[in-house]
Design a protein around this motif. Structure first.
Motif, mmCIF file in Angstrom:
data_model
loop_
_atom_site.group_PDB
_atom_site.id
_atom_site.type_symbol
_atom_site.label_atom_id
_atom_site.label_comp_id
_atom_site.label_asym_id
_atom_site.label_seq_id
_atom_site.Cartn_x
_atom_site.Cartn_y
_atom_site.Cartn_z
ATOM 1 N N ASN A 55 0.799 -1.151 0.021
ATOM 2 C CA ASN A 55 0.021 -0.109 -0.015
ATOM 3 C C ASN A 55 0.788 1.344 -0.100
ATOM 4 N N ARG A 57 1.593 5.244 1.523
ATOM 5 C CA ARG A 57 1.237 6.033 2.596
ATOM 6 C C ARG A 57 1.742 7.300 2.384
ATOM 7 N N ILE A 69 -5.060 10.725 2.065
ATOM 8 C CA ILE A 69 -4.787 9.215 1.485
ATOM 9 C C ILE A 69 -6.135 8.299 1.877
ATOM 10 N N GLU A 70 -6.542 8.543 3.127
ATOM 11 C CA GLU A 70 -7.523 7.591 3.472
ATOM 12 C C GLU A 70 -8.737 8.142 2.587
ATOM 13 N N TYR A 73 -8.275 6.342 -0.757
ATOM 14 C CA TYR A 73 -8.729 5.017 -0.588
ATOM 15 C C TYR A 73 -10.151 4.537 -0.457
ATOM 16 N N ASP A 74 -10.444 5.356 0.269
ATOM 17 C CA ASP A 74 -12.199 5.181 0.506
ATOM 18 C C ASP A 74 -12.982 5.579 -0.890
ATOM 19 N N ALA A 76 -11.906 4.919 -3.932
ATOM 20 C CA ALA A 76 -11.651 3.943 -4.853
ATOM 21 C C ALA A 76 -12.274 2.831 -4.631
ATOM 22 N N LYS A 77 -12.466 2.620 -3.152
ATOM 23 C CA LYS A 77 -13.285 1.395 -2.561
ATOM 24 C C LYS A 77 -14.767 1.554 -2.914
ATOM 25 N N LEU A 83 -6.446 0.932 -6.472
ATOM 26 C CA LEU A 83 -5.624 1.807 -6.926
ATOM 27 C C LEU A 83 -4.699 1.948 -7.753
ATOM 28 N N SER A 86 -5.420 4.041 -11.050
ATOM 29 C CA SER A 86 -5.371 5.344 -10.877
ATOM 30 C C SER A 86 -3.932 5.961 -11.558
ATOM 31 N N TRP A 112 -12.319 9.714 -8.234
ATOM 32 C CA TRP A 112 -11.927 10.826 -7.268
ATOM 33 C C TRP A 112 -12.445 12.062 -7.731
#
Ligand code: ADP
Length: 574
Positions: A55, A57, A69-70, A73-74, A76-77, A83, A86, A112
């Motif tokens: 992953n 960070r 960054i969270e 990720y959210d 994308a989820k 990811l 992207s 995004w």
């Protein structure tokens, strides 16, 4: 780099001059900040691939919320895309930068759009941070306006990304170095511990040796190869009689008087030639006192140099005592000579009148001069007995003085032991009878031997007299001769008071008597047995005593005559 404009060059030089002693995240933060400012970007981020889970960070951000960054990720989820699809994912995969002039026309950015809209940027530049060919992270810069990227801008951001990559790699290197430093530190600490331990051991053993040296009564000195004092224990300086500080570094002759110079320089020569011979010498102390020393020395290599370890003993007192002893011995010898001389004169002077007294008493007693009554006879008897005792005593004294001068002359001839024994027993019967003591003689025949009849008689009489003296009334004394192969043995056994075991050999010492009370009760001089021993030894024989609860036995062994045929050639007497 010639097509990079000045402000960006400055930014690069700023990046280069970032204080690398700062924390690693702060350095990346600064790089990112300079990059964004120099390119007029609204925001940016540096992200690193976490090798443990692959992953990414966020390690630095500019103009972005902390949870950026969270949220990436959210989103994308939520959109159900990885990811990897992207632009960032593309850069990670290809290792090449990726330009997005208009976010909202970029399909890879689609999940995004909302987030981008909210954060208010329209164009993006994604650059890889590489270690060799491997992508280890991303430096991404975002602009509020739509943008046409110039080559120069791309190059600038790429350089910034590679700087950031170096920082990361250096940090890792630093981490490793840090570990190494830790290990080294640990190693150093261990080493220090070992050294400390070794030092302690060295110190202990040094202290051990020093205690031995310091507690030695003998003086221990170290002299260097030029003969100068280098070390000494307390005893050494006490013995030499000089303070330590006045001797260390001085040539050894300092402690010797002038008249010892030649002697000592010869010794020094010997020492240097490896001769380890101890010697006695004389020294002079600081207070001009003369002392005598016993000196021994041996060469030693100390601190890689040849030295001499010298041990000195103060023998002044010993020599003084020896001298005193020698003088008193001389005095004693002289006194002894005078005493012997005196005894020999006085005994002669005493013996002559005593013999005449005894003779006249006998004449009186025999009534050769006139009749005497019973009362007078009794008194004459007492005078006679006492003069005999005195004569006996004087004769013993004469013998002793002869013994001391080794002049106890013996007249050797063939003698019959049986005759001597019978005569002695007969002579002593009256004395024994006085005490109701029975005196017997066993009589196995003995061969004649070579000896002095008078002296052997003296010995037997002495032993019988002692036996009678130390045996109470009604006791028993037996004289037993034995014929052995090469010797004759005479044993005189009594039932008297006995002799304690530890005194059995001492009674043959001159003047020795068992104790004061014996002396008081029995009288005597303690001379008789020592004379007996001397006479028997002059016959190459031996005499000794045994004692048990029932009295004492004195034994005499005398050698038989030796001839070509063997011993005992002389016929036994019938
Ligand atoms: P003196 O009899 O004159 O004392 P001696 O030399 O003959 O001297 O004897 C030394 C000592 O040995 C005596 O004083 C006595 O203590 C001890 N002694 C000698 N003969 C006997 C004996 N038969 N029994 C016990 N003690 C003896």
């Amino acid at each position: 780099m010639k097509n990079i404009e000045k402000s960006k060059l400055k930014a690069l030089s700023d990046i280069a001059s970032i204080d690398i002693s700062l924390e690693f995240n702060d350095v990346l933060q600064s790089i990112l900040k300079f990059t964004c400012e120099a390119t007029g970007a609204q925001s940016g981020t540096i992200m690193l691939v976490d090798e443990s889970d692959n992953n990414i960070r966020m390690v630095a951000s500019y103009g972005l919320p902390q949870n950026y960054i969270e949220r990436v990720y959210d989103a994308a989820k939520k959109a159900g895309v990885p990811l990897a699809s992207s632009p960032s994912g593309t850069v990670l995969e290809t290792g090449k930068y990726y330009l997005v002039p208009n976010v909202f026309e970029e399909p890879k950015d689609k999940p995004w759009y909302d987030l981008t809209k909210e954060l208010g940027f329209s164009s993006q530049l994604f650059t890889p941070m590489k270690k060799g060919l491997k992508v280890i992270g991303l430096l991404n810069v975002y602009w509020a306006e739509l943008r046409r990227f110039t080559d120069e801008e791309i190059k600038f951001v790429t350089i910034a990304a590679s700087q950031a990559s170096s920082v990361v790699q250096n940090a890792k290197l630093c981490g490793r170095l840090e570990n190494n430093v830790q290990e080294l530190k640990q190693y150093k600490e261990n080493l220090e511990e070992i050294i400390k331990e070794a030092h302690k051991k060295l110190y202990d053993s040094e202290r051990y040796l020093r205690t031995i040296i310091e507690s030695s009564m003998d003086g221990i000195l170290v002299v260097d190869e030029n003969g100068r004092f280098e070390f000494g224990n307390d005893s050494a300086f006490n013995i030499l009689g000089w303070p330590e500080q006045e001797l260390i570094g001085q040539f050894f002759m300092k402690v010797f008087p002038d008249d010892m110079e030649k002697f000592m320089l010869e010794r020094w020569q010997e020492v240097q030639n490896g001769i380890e011979k101890p010697y006695e010498t004389k020294i002079i102390t600081k207070n001009r006192e003369i002392k005598y020393l016993f000196v021994s020395h041996s060469p030693a290599i100390l601190n890689k140099r040849k030295k001499y370890v010298v041990v000195v003993k103060d023998i002044t007192e010993k020599l003084r005592l020896e001298q005193e002893l020698k003088e008193s011995y001389e005095e004693l010898k002289e006194a002894d000579r005078i005493k012997t001389e005196f005894i020999s004169n006085i005994t002669h002077e005493l013996l002559t009148p005593l013999t005449s007294i005894k003779g006249f008493v006998e004449l009186l007693n025999d009534e050769a001069i006139g009749r005497i009554n019973e009362e007078q006879k009794k008194s004459l008897g007492i005078i006679h007995r006492n003069s005999e005792r005195l004569i006996h005593l004087i004769k013993e004294l004469v013998d002793i003085s002869h013994l001391e001068k080794n002049k106890l002359g013996l007249q050797f001839g063939l003698v019959s032991i049986n005759d001597i024994l019978s005569k002695c027993v007969l002579d002593m019967q009256p004395l024994a009878k006085e005490k109701q003591i029975s005196l017997f003689q066993d009589a196995p025949p003995l061969p004649r031997i070579w000896g002095d009849e008078e002296r052997l008689t003296q010995v037997i009489i002495n032993l019988l007299a002692n036996a009678i003296k130390f045996t109470p009334q009604n006791g028993k004394i037996t004289v037993i001769p034995h014929d052995l192969t090469e010797q004759v043995k005479i044993s005189i056994r009594d039932t008297g008071i006995g002799i304690p075991p530890d005194q059995l050999s001492r009674i043959f010492d001159r003047f020795y008597q068992i104790d004061g009370s014996t002396k008081r009760k029995y009288g005597g001089t303690g001379i008789g047995l020592s004379i007996c021993k001397n006479i028997i030894e002059k016959h190459y024989g031996s005499i000794w005593a045994e004692s048990d609860g029932n009295g004492s036995t004195f034994h005499i062994l005398l050698p038989k005559l030796k001839t070509k045929e063997g011993v005992s050639n002389v016929k036994p007497e019938s």
